[in-house]
Design a protein around this motif. Structure first.
Motif, short mmCIF file in Angstrom:
data_model
loop_
_atom_site.label_atom_id
_atom_site.label_comp_id
_atom_site.label_asym_id
_atom_site.label_seq_id
_atom_site.Cartn_x
_atom_site.Cartn_y
_atom_site.Cartn_z
N VAL A 401 -43.88 -63.95 -15.43
CA VAL A 401 -43.48 -62.56 -15.58
C VAL A 401 -44.72 -61.67 -15.58
N GLY A 402 -44.75 -60.70 -14.69
CA GLY A 402 -45.82 -59.71 -14.67
C GLY A 402 -45.28 -58.35 -15.06
N LEU A 403 -46.05 -57.59 -15.84
CA LEU A 403 -45.62 -56.28 -16.30
C LEU A 403 -46.72 -55.25 -16.04
N VAL A 404 -46.35 -54.17 -15.39
CA VAL A 404 -47.25 -53.02 -15.23
C VAL A 404 -46.74 -51.92 -16.15
N PRO A 405 -47.49 -51.59 -17.22
CA PRO A 405 -47.01 -50.61 -18.20
C PRO A 405 -47.16 -49.18 -17.70
N GLN A 406 -46.59 -48.24 -18.47
CA GLN A 406 -46.70 -46.83 -18.11
C GLN A 406 -48.15 -46.38 -18.06
N THR A 407 -48.93 -46.78 -19.05
CA THR A 407 -50.35 -46.41 -19.09
C THR A 407 -51.14 -47.53 -18.45
N ALA A 408 -51.35 -47.41 -17.15
CA ALA A 408 -51.97 -48.49 -16.38
C ALA A 408 -53.36 -48.83 -16.88
N SER A 409 -54.10 -47.83 -17.38
CA SER A 409 -55.49 -48.06 -17.79
C SER A 409 -55.60 -49.03 -18.95
N ASP A 410 -54.49 -49.31 -19.65
CA ASP A 410 -54.52 -50.29 -20.74
C ASP A 410 -54.91 -51.69 -20.25
N LEU A 411 -54.70 -51.96 -18.96
CA LEU A 411 -54.97 -53.30 -18.41
C LEU A 411 -56.25 -53.34 -17.58
N LYS A 460 -55.32 -45.61 -10.42
CA LYS A 460 -55.35 -46.60 -11.50
C LYS A 460 -54.09 -47.46 -11.48
N LEU A 461 -52.94 -46.81 -11.30
CA LEU A 461 -51.69 -47.56 -11.27
C LEU A 461 -51.67 -48.53 -10.10
N ALA A 462 -52.15 -48.08 -8.95
CA ALA A 462 -52.19 -48.96 -7.77
C ALA A 462 -53.07 -50.17 -8.04
N LEU A 463 -54.21 -49.97 -8.71
CA LEU A 463 -55.11 -51.07 -9.03
C LEU A 463 -54.44 -52.08 -9.95
N VAL A 464 -53.80 -51.60 -11.01
CA VAL A 464 -53.14 -52.51 -11.95
C VAL A 464 -51.98 -53.24 -11.29
N LEU A 465 -51.23 -52.55 -10.46
CA LEU A 465 -50.13 -53.21 -9.75
C LEU A 465 -50.66 -54.30 -8.84
N ALA A 466 -51.75 -54.03 -8.14
CA ALA A 466 -52.35 -55.05 -7.28
C ALA A 466 -52.81 -56.25 -8.09
N ILE A 467 -53.40 -56.00 -9.26
CA ILE A 467 -53.85 -57.09 -10.14
C ILE A 467 -52.68 -57.95 -10.57
N GLN A 468 -51.58 -57.33 -10.97
CA GLN A 468 -50.42 -58.08 -11.43
C GLN A 468 -49.76 -58.86 -10.29
N LEU A 469 -49.68 -58.25 -9.12
CA LEU A 469 -49.02 -58.93 -8.00
C LEU A 469 -49.85 -60.07 -7.44
N THR A 470 -51.14 -60.05 -7.70
CA THR A 470 -52.00 -61.13 -7.21
C THR A 470 -51.55 -62.49 -7.72
N ALA A 471 -51.04 -62.52 -8.95
CA ALA A 471 -50.58 -63.78 -9.54
C ALA A 471 -49.27 -64.26 -8.93
N GLY A 472 -48.58 -63.40 -8.18
CA GLY A 472 -47.31 -63.79 -7.58
C GLY A 472 -46.26 -64.19 -8.60
N PRO A 473 -46.04 -63.40 -9.66
CA PRO A 473 -45.09 -63.80 -10.71
C PRO A 473 -43.66 -63.87 -10.20
N ASP A 474 -42.88 -64.77 -10.81
CA ASP A 474 -41.47 -64.90 -10.43
C ASP A 474 -40.70 -63.62 -10.72
N VAL A 475 -41.06 -62.98 -11.83
CA VAL A 475 -40.38 -61.75 -12.25
C VAL A 475 -41.43 -60.65 -12.34
#
Length: 578
Positions: A401-411, A460-475
């Motif tokens: 499970v990958g999660l991109v929060p509202q405040t992307a800079s947190d990650l 910033k949001l695009a960067l965090v989304l790219a980081i999360q999608l790199t793992a290829g999470p099921d959800v």
């Protein structure tokens, strides 16, 4: 609100003047703003538009001296605010006449509760206590947040925080308001209320308002003038004039361009009046099939081998989805507040599901509980293999499970974009360049050596989304992923999430962006007061809703079409190209 002091200048006089203004940041290869000449009059509502990273936020920053006094860099030319030159007047010297609301409201908070935050700016101006109390009460009522008076700021939803940020500026009663993405975290009804308030300030009190906003469909009909920023240069004119060939445009304008309507409408009312012949043509075609494949351009292989593209045939074959993540009796309590009330929900694999509802409905709390790192008071969550994300170690959870929060800079915690991408590749055991390719698809052209804190909120949001999608999470769980993204970036994001779903992943997106939902989502879940009140196919849920219907649906009703792409496809398939 009452009590705005009389201005010492005449009606029609320029209150903001930029004379040959250029801004160049240290080590930047080119100026962010180039030779900008702009004059804004008293009582104007000016909408600033442009692609992500075009220089809109820098332009706004010059209006109160934030650029360059706080940001650094070199500003040439001259900026005058009610006659005060920002070269000699720092932001604190302009605080009595210019109020600023930034993209990230939390970053601007300095107190603990709503009431304290509303009063803070007035305290700095040394206003009498009786005046402060009166203005706080007026602002609480004006923004519909009286019930949050004593609430801790940290406990508010993103949209509620944004209203408080706007309110904290309104209480100082400035002559000029500068707002960067003021409706980005608000539900449609909340956005309308805030914009109605801003419009009232303009028309009833002569306040000058400058707004930068990506969700043009919400704002453009209220604008007196539009300023477009393209590669650091600006042009201004009437909304219809600028929108005729602007680099970004809301769906109602895109529909008007496609149908060659003249004058070009920028509001639902005007488009509805112009659309009668088009509705008649569509009415003779029969009800088109609204499938995922008809939502826009085909999905490209954006995931560079991590995920594959999806053909329309394979998408349409997913008629009996398997639950990708399931919640049973899920309850979330934040102190005395019950945010999620015993929710039973099965989110299907191979589909894009949108989670909608007004601010404070419990959407973010539900996402965090599903992710396994948020609060749960009761209930259970299971992904496809039966595991509960809350019981998994971080590395295993990231692959589930990958999660991109509202405040992307947190990650984001490293000192360059390149370092963040390299770290994401290493942590997910992916080939070098995987994360970077994803980022380039979402927000092209961000330098690898740029510090993440220097990015716009959309970048910033695009960067965090790219980081999360790199793992290829099921959800994949996304919380307000379109904040700060322009229309082309949202189209690319829609392609990416459709590609994920086509590859069998589960995608759940919490959003107030009805146009993105119309383009990307197969089905919609609506929450209210912590409960699921509706769940069904996107056209069934949003088309008949006054709050959630996209612009094209409002203009062309009763034709069951949600996007301009669907209109094109329906006419093309019927051989109607006239």
């Amino acid at each position: 609100m009452s009590g705005w002091s009389d201005a010492a200048y005449g009606m029609g006089e320029a209150v903001l003047e930029l004379d040959r203004v250029s801004v160049r940041y240290p080590e930047a290869s080119a100026p962010t703003l180039r030779e900008v000449d702009l004059s804004i009059e008293e009582g104007e509502l000016v909408l600033v538009v442009g692609r992500t990273g075009s220089g809109k936020s820098t332009l706004l920053g010059t209006l109160n001296g934030h650029v360059p006094h706080f940001t650094g860099g070199l500003l040439t030319g001259r900026v005058r605010v009610l006659g005060r030159d920002t070269a000699t007047h720092r932001p604190r010297d302009l605080a009595d006449i210019v109020g600023v609301v930034g993209q990230d409201p939390v970053a601007g908070f300095v107190t603990d509760t709503v009431e304290e935050e509303l009063a803070y700016g007035m305290e700095q101006l040394a206003l009498p206590p009786t005046t402060m109390r009166k203005r706080v009460e007026e602002t609480l009522d004006l923004l519909g947040i009286a019930d949050l008076r004593a609430a801790p700021l940290r406990d508010l939803s993103g949209g509620q925080q944004q209203r408080v940020a706007i309110g904290s500026v309104l209480t100082t009663q400035p002559r000029i308001l500068v707002l960067d993405e003021p409706t980005s975290a608000l539900d449609p009804t909340g956005a309308e209320e805030v914009l109605a308030t801003l419009t009232r300030l303009v028309h009833d009190l002569g306040v000058t308002i400058v707004i930068a906003e990506h969700r043009l469909e919400r704002v453009i009909q209220y604008a007196d003038r539009v300023v477009e920023v393209v590669d650091g240069r600006v042009r201004s004119g009437s909304p219809a004039e600028i929108m005729r060939d602007a680099t970004v445009a809301p769906p109602v304008v895109e529909l008007g361009r496609y149908a060659a309507w003249s004058p070009l409408p920028v509001s639902i009312r005007d488009a509805r009046r112009a659309a009668a012949p088009l509705r008649a043509r569509l009415g003779g075609l029969g009800a088109p099939l609204l499938t995922s494949a008809s939502r826009g351009s085909s999905t490209v292989d954006t995931l560079q081998g991590v995920h594959s593209s999806l053909t329309s045939a394979s998408r349409s074959s997913l008629t009996v989805p398997t639950p990708g993540i399931r919640a049973t009796g899920l309850r979330v309590d934040h102190g005395r507040v019950r945010a999620v009330r015993g929710v039973d929900l099965a989110v299907p694999a191979g589909r894009v599901t949108a989670l909608m509802g007004r601010n404070g409905a419990g959407k973010s709390s539900l996402l965090w509980a599903l992710h396994g790192t948020g609060t749960r008071s009761a209930g259970r969550v299971a992904v496809t293999d039966g595991s509960d994300p809350a019981t998994l170690k971080p590395v295993a959870r990231r692959a589930r499970v990958g999660l991109v929060p509202q405040t992307a800079s947190d990650l984001i915690y490293l000192d360059s974009v390149g370092a963040e991408c390299d770290q994401a590749d290493a942590e997910s055991a992916k080939p070098t360049g995987t994360c970077r390719a994803l980022l380039d698809d979402l927000a092209p052209g961000i330098p690898a050596d740029r510090h993440p804190r220097d990015l716009s909120e959309g970048q910033k949001l695009a960067l965090v989304l790219a980081i999360q999608l790199t793992a290829g999470p099921d959800v994949v769980l996304l919380d307000e992923p379109t904040r700060g993204l322009d229309y082309p970036a949202k189209t690319r994001l829609a392609g990416i999430v459709r590609g994920l779903a086509g590859h069998g992943h589960t995608v759940l997106i919490s959003t107030h962006d009805v146009e993105f939902v119309a383009d990307a989502a197969d089905e919609v879940v609506v929450m209210a007061e912590g409960e699921v009140v509706a769940h069904g196919p996107t056209p069934d849920v949003v088309a008949a809703s006054a709050a959630f219907a996209p612009q094209v649906a409002k203009v062309l009703a009763p034709a069951p079409l949600l996007t301009v792409a669907q209109v094109r496809q329906a006419l093309a398939e019927a051989g109607d190209v006239g």
